[in-house]
Design a protein around this motif. Structure first.
Motif, short mmCIF file in Angstrom:
data_model
loop_
_atom_site.label_atom_id
_atom_site.label_comp_id
_atom_site.label_asym_id
_atom_site.label_seq_id
_atom_site.Cartn_x
_atom_site.Cartn_y
_atom_site.Cartn_z
N ASN A 53 30.89 -8.17 25.23
CA ASN A 53 30.03 -7.65 26.28
C ASN A 53 29.46 -8.83 27.04
O ASN A 53 28.87 -9.73 26.45
CB ASN A 53 28.92 -6.80 25.68
CG ASN A 53 28.12 -6.09 26.75
OD1 ASN A 53 28.57 -5.97 27.89
ND2 ASN A 53 26.94 -5.62 26.40
N ASP A 60 23.64 0.92 26.48
CA ASP A 60 24.62 1.99 26.72
C ASP A 60 24.14 3.32 26.15
O ASP A 60 24.30 4.36 26.77
CB ASP A 60 26.03 1.62 26.22
CG ASP A 60 26.12 1.33 24.73
OD1 ASP A 60 25.08 1.11 24.07
OD2 ASP A 60 27.26 1.32 24.21
N TYR A 61 23.47 3.27 24.98
CA TYR A 61 23.02 4.56 24.42
C TYR A 61 21.78 5.08 25.11
O TYR A 61 21.38 6.22 24.89
CB TYR A 61 22.84 4.48 22.89
CG TYR A 61 22.07 3.29 22.38
CD1 TYR A 61 20.70 3.28 22.36
CD2 TYR A 61 22.75 2.17 21.90
CE1 TYR A 61 20.00 2.19 21.86
CE2 TYR A 61 22.06 1.07 21.42
CZ TYR A 61 20.69 1.08 21.40
OH TYR A 61 20.01 0.00 20.93
N GLY A 167 30.71 -8.06 15.99
CA GLY A 167 30.18 -7.82 17.33
C GLY A 167 31.25 -7.74 18.41
O GLY A 167 30.96 -7.73 19.59
N SER A 169 33.58 -5.34 18.25
CA SER A 169 33.99 -3.96 18.32
C SER A 169 35.31 -3.61 17.65
O SER A 169 36.17 -2.94 18.23
CB SER A 169 34.08 -3.58 19.78
OG SER A 169 33.47 -2.39 19.92
N GLU A 204 33.55 8.21 16.71
CA GLU A 204 33.02 7.09 15.95
C GLU A 204 31.69 7.46 15.31
O GLU A 204 31.30 6.91 14.29
CB GLU A 204 32.88 5.84 16.82
CG GLU A 204 32.73 4.63 15.94
CD GLU A 204 32.98 3.30 16.62
OE1 GLU A 204 33.71 3.24 17.63
OE2 GLU A 204 32.42 2.32 16.13
N SER A 211 26.52 5.50 17.95
CA SER A 211 26.81 4.49 18.96
C SER A 211 26.79 5.01 20.39
O SER A 211 26.93 6.20 20.64
CB SER A 211 28.16 3.86 18.68
OG SER A 211 29.16 4.82 18.77
N GLY A 212 26.65 4.07 21.32
CA GLY A 212 26.78 4.35 22.74
C GLY A 212 28.26 4.38 23.10
O GLY A 212 29.11 4.49 22.21
N GLY A 213 28.59 4.26 24.37
CA GLY A 213 29.99 4.44 24.76
C GLY A 213 30.65 3.21 25.36
O GLY A 213 31.77 3.27 25.86
N GLN A 216 34.23 1.78 23.41
CA GLN A 216 35.41 2.61 23.55
C GLN A 216 35.89 2.56 25.01
O GLN A 216 37.09 2.48 25.27
CB GLN A 216 35.08 4.04 23.14
CG GLN A 216 34.63 4.19 21.68
CD GLN A 216 33.16 3.87 21.45
OE1 GLN A 216 32.43 3.44 22.35
NE2 GLN A 216 32.70 4.05 20.22
N LYS A 263 26.84 -2.39 10.29
CA LYS A 263 26.01 -1.25 10.69
C LYS A 263 25.95 -0.17 9.63
O LYS A 263 24.97 0.55 9.51
CB LYS A 263 26.58 -0.61 11.94
CG LYS A 263 26.11 -1.24 13.19
CD LYS A 263 26.27 -0.26 14.33
CE LYS A 263 26.79 -0.97 15.55
NZ LYS A 263 28.17 -1.36 15.42
N GLY A 463 27.31 -7.75 21.68
CA GLY A 463 27.46 -6.62 20.76
C GLY A 463 26.13 -6.30 20.11
O GLY A 463 25.06 -6.67 20.62
N ALA A 464 26.19 -5.68 18.97
CA ALA A 464 24.96 -5.17 18.37
C ALA A 464 23.98 -6.28 17.96
O ALA A 464 22.78 -6.11 18.04
CB ALA A 464 25.30 -4.31 17.16
P1 NG1 Z 1 29.18 -3.50 18.26
O1 NG1 Z 1 28.78 -4.87 18.52
O2 NG1 Z 1 30.62 -3.28 18.46
O3 NG1 Z 1 28.77 -3.03 16.94
C1 NG1 Z 1 27.35 -1.81 19.28
C2 NG1 Z 1 27.65 -0.42 19.82
C3 NG1 Z 1 27.72 -0.40 21.35
C4 NG1 Z 1 26.48 -1.05 21.94
C5 NG1 Z 1 26.26 -2.43 21.31
C6 NG1 Z 1 25.00 -3.09 21.78
C7 NG1 Z 1 29.10 0.80 18.27
C8 NG1 Z 1 30.48 1.27 18.00
N1 NG1 Z 1 28.94 0.04 19.32
O4 NG1 Z 1 28.46 -2.61 19.41
O5 NG1 Z 1 27.88 0.93 21.81
O6 NG1 Z 1 25.37 -0.23 21.78
O7 NG1 Z 1 26.22 -2.37 19.90
O8 NG1 Z 1 25.01 -3.28 23.16
O9 NG1 Z 1 28.18 1.12 17.54
#
Ligand code: NG1
Ligand code: MG
Length: 520
Positions: A53, A60-61, A167, A169, A204, A211-213, A216, A263, A463-464
Motif C-alpha cells: 500500500n 479502507d474499512y 503486510g 497481503s 476473507e 478486513s476492508g477491501g 483484494q 492477525k 499494510g496492517a
Molecule cells: P494486511 O497488511 O494485508 O494484513 C490489512 C487489511 C487491509 C487494510 C490494511 C491496513 C486484511 C486482509 N487486510 O492488510 O484491508 O485494512 O490492513 O490499511 O485484513
C-alpha cells in the motif's frame, strides 16, 4: 479496468521482463510437481499477487479511498478437475490440496458436502484460506446457476511467494486466487473482476479477520506499471494511476521487519479492535454532531456504520439545512472533520463501553451486540478520538498524494522538491500510524529512520502494521545507500537465514493483477 480477469497465454503477459527468468523456473517446477503428485498434468493456473500500500493506511474499512499497487510476489494455484470419484462420499465433492512448501503446509484431502463449506476459524490452518475462497465462489455460482448446482472436484497445488504475516497481503492473494480457481474449475469461461473482488472481500472475513477491501481490489484489478486508486462508495471502483516522470527517478523499496504480525492471533487487540473503534467513533460522532435520531447508512463496511458514512451524512444534512448550492471540496470537509473530532472527542485515554452506550442512548448489551460480537475484540477502553483523527487525516493525505500525482512537475530538470512533497506525505502517515493509530512497532520505526537518514524521501509501514513490511520512496541513486544502511544498522543484528536475507528488501515495480493461465 472493470471487465473479465484476463487469460494469459505466456508469462510475459503476467510478469515484467526482469522477473520472467525466475518466474519461468518457478512455474515449471509447479507444473512438474503437480504431475508427480497427481499423476496427471494441471489444466490451468489461477494467479493473484500480493500488494504494497503506497498511502491510505487503515482507512479502507472506514470506506475511504486508498492507493495500493500489486507486487510481483503472488499466489499460484495449479488445478485439474479430473479427479477419480470412486472414494468420494455420496453427495460430496473432493478437494485435494497440496503446497510446494509441503513441510510447512501439509497436504489435505476433503470430502465436502454440496450444500455448505465448513470452515473452523478457531484453528489456524492454511487450507482455511482456500476454503473461504471456495465458499465465496460457490455462493456466486449458486446465485448464477441455481441451488442444485453441483461443484466440481479439484486437485490443487499451491505455490505462494508473498510472505505470510508480512503486510503484503498473502491472505488476499491466496483467497482471491482460490476463488478464481474455483470459478474456472466449475466451467466459468469469464470471471468478472468486480464480482471476484467483492466475493474475495467477504470470503476473507470467514477466516476471522474483519478486513476492508483494499488488498483484494489491488490483487485482482492492478495493471502493470500503475498504482491503483480504489474507492469503495457508492460502489467498488478501481482505476490505474501512473507515476509522473521525475528527476531523480523514484523507486519503491519494500523492507521486511521480520516481526511477524499475525492477525489471527493478535486481531482482538489490534486489527479487529481498530475496526470496532472506527465504527464506534462514527456512531459517537453521529450522536453528538447530527440531529437526534439521524441514521447513518448501513453500508458495505464490515461493521454496521463507517466514518465515511458519517462524513457523507453530516455534510448532506449541513447543506440541506443551510440551503447551500455549492458543496465544499472533500479536502475541506476532511479538514473540518479533523477539527470537529479534536473538539468533540476529548477523552484521550479512551471511552468505556458505558460512556459510549450512554451517548448512543443504548444499553451496553446492545452496544456489544451491534459492535463487538461479530469478531473477537478485547478492550476496556476505546480510543475513538485518536482513531477518527487518524482516519480523517489519512483520507486527506490520500487526496493530497493523488493531486500531486495528477499534476506533473513542470520543471523536469530537477523535481527534488516535488519528490520531497510526495515523501513528506508518506512520513506524515508513518507519524500518524505510530503515534495516533498505534499500529507501528519499534522495528518498523527504526527501518524508517535509517532509510530517511540514508536518503529516502518518505518511509512508512505498509499494510496492517505491528510488524510486517515497510515501504520507502527512494531516489534511484540512493537505493544502494539505503540498502547498505539497513544491512549495517538493522539486518546484521538479526539472526537471519540466507533465504530471509535474500527476501529482506525488494525493489518493487507495480505489477499486474489476477490472471488465469491455461496449460496446453
Ligand atoms: P494486511 O497488511 O494485508 O494484513 C490489512 C487489511 C487491509 C487494510 C490494511 C491496513 C486484511 C486482509 N487486510 O492488510 O484491508 O485494512 O490492513 O490499511 O485484513
Ligand atoms: Mg492479510
Amino acid at each position: 479496468m472493470a471487465g473479465p480477469v484476463p487469460v494469459a497465454s505466456s508469462l510475459s503477459d503476467i510478469y515484467t521482463v526482469d522477473a520472467i527468468g525466475t518466474q519461468a523456473k518457478r512455474w515449471n517446477n509447479l507444473l512438474a510437481r503437480f504431475q508427480t503428485i497427481y499423476g496427471q498434468p494441471a489444466e490451468f493456473v489461477a494467479r493473484s499477487p500480493g500488494r504494497v500500500n503506497i498511502i491510505g493506511e487503515h482507512i479502507d474499512y472506514s470506506l475511504y479511498p486508498v492507493l495500493p499497487m500489486a507486487i510481483t510476489a503472488d499466489s499460484l494455484l495449479a488445478v485439474s478437475t479430473n479427479v477419480a470419484s470412486t472414494n468420494t462420499k455420496e453427495g460430496h465433492y473432493k478437494i485435494k490440496i497440496a503446497n510446494v512448501q509441503d513441510a510447512k503446509f501439509p497436504a489435505h484431502e476433503f470430502d465436502i458436502p454440496y450444500e455448505a463449506v465448513d470452515i473452523d476459524a478457531t484453528v489456524h490452518e492454511w487450507t482455511n484460506y482456500f476454503k473461504s475462497g471456495l465458499r465465496g465462489a460457490l455462493e456466486l455460482l449458486r446465485k448464477k446457476h441455481g441451488n442444485d448446482f453441483e461443484p466440481k472436484s479439484m486437485q490443487i497445488l499451491m505455490d505462494g511467494t508473498v510472505p505470510a504475516g508480512g503486510g503484503l497481503s498473502s491472505s488476499a492473494a491466496f483467497v482471491s486466487s482460490s476463488a478464481l480457481a474455483v470459478m474456472v474449475a466449475n466451467g466459468e469461461k469469464t470471471v468478472d473482476k468486480t464480482e471476484l473482488t467483492e466475493l474475495a472481500i467477504v470470503s476473507e472475513r470467514a477466516v476471522g479477520v474483519n478486513s476492508g477491501g483494499m488488498d483484494q481490489s489491488a490483487s485482482v484489478f492492478s495493471e502493470r506499471g500503475s498504482a491503483l486508486f480504489v474507492s469503495f462508495t457508492p460502489s467498488l471502483k478501481a482505476r490505474p494511476v501512473s507515476f509522473p516522470k521525475t528527476n531523480p527517478e523514484l523507486t519503491f523499496l519494500i523492507a521486511q521487519s521480520f516481526v511477524t504480525a499475525d492477525k489471527f492471533v493478535t486481531g482482538p487487540v489490534h486489527y479487529n479492535l481498530r475496526v470496532v473503534e472506527c465504527s464506534l467513533a462514527a456512531a459517537y460522532l453521529n450522536a453528538v454532531l447530527n440531529p437526534p435520531g439521524t441514521q447513518l447508512p448501513s453500508d458495505a463496511s464490515p461493521l454496521s456504520v463507517s466514518l465515511h458514512g458519517f462524513h457523507e451524512t453530516y455534510f448532506a444534512l449541513q447543506e440541506h439545512s443551510s440551503g447551500a448550492t455549492k458543496s465544499k471540496s472533500t479536502e475541506s470537509q476532511l479538514e473540518e472533520l479533523v477539527a470537529l473530532t479534536a473538539e468533540k472527542l476529548d477523552k484521550r485515554d479512551g471511552y468505556t463501553r458505558e460512556e459510549i452506550a450512554a451517548v448512543l442512548n443504548i444499553s451496553v448489551d446492545e452496544l456489544n451486540k451491534k459492535f463487538t460480537s461479530r469478531f473477537p475484540v478485547r478492550a476496556e477502553k476505546f480510543k475513538l478520538r485518536q482513531r477518527a483523527l487518524h482516519v480523517f487525516s489519512e483520507a486527506l493525505r490520500v487526496l493530497k498524494f493523488m493531486s500531486l500525482l495528477e499534476q506533473q512537475p513542470t520543471n523536469t530538470d530537477d523535481t527534488s522538491e516535488y519528490n520531497a512533497q510526495l515523501g513528506d506525505l508518506l512520513n506524515q502517515t508513518q507519524d500518524s500510524c505510530r503515534d495516533v493509530y498505534e499500529c507501528s512497532c519499534k522495528e518498523i520505526d527504526e527501518l524508517c529512520s535509517i532509510a530517511r537518514k540514508a536518503g529516502s524521501y518518505g518511509s512508512r509501514l505498509t499494510g496492517a502494521g505491528w510488524g510486517g513490511c515497510s515501504v520507502h520512496l527512494v531516489p534511484a541513486g540512493k537505493v544502494k545507500a539505503v540498502r547498505e544502511a539497513w544491512e549495517r544498522e538493522y539486518y546484521s543484528k538479526l539472526d537471519l537465514s540466507e533465504e530471509q536475507k535474500e527476501a529482506a528488501v525488494v525493489v518493487s515495480k507495480p505489477g499486474s493483477g489476477s490472471a488465469v493461465y491455461l496449460v496446453d
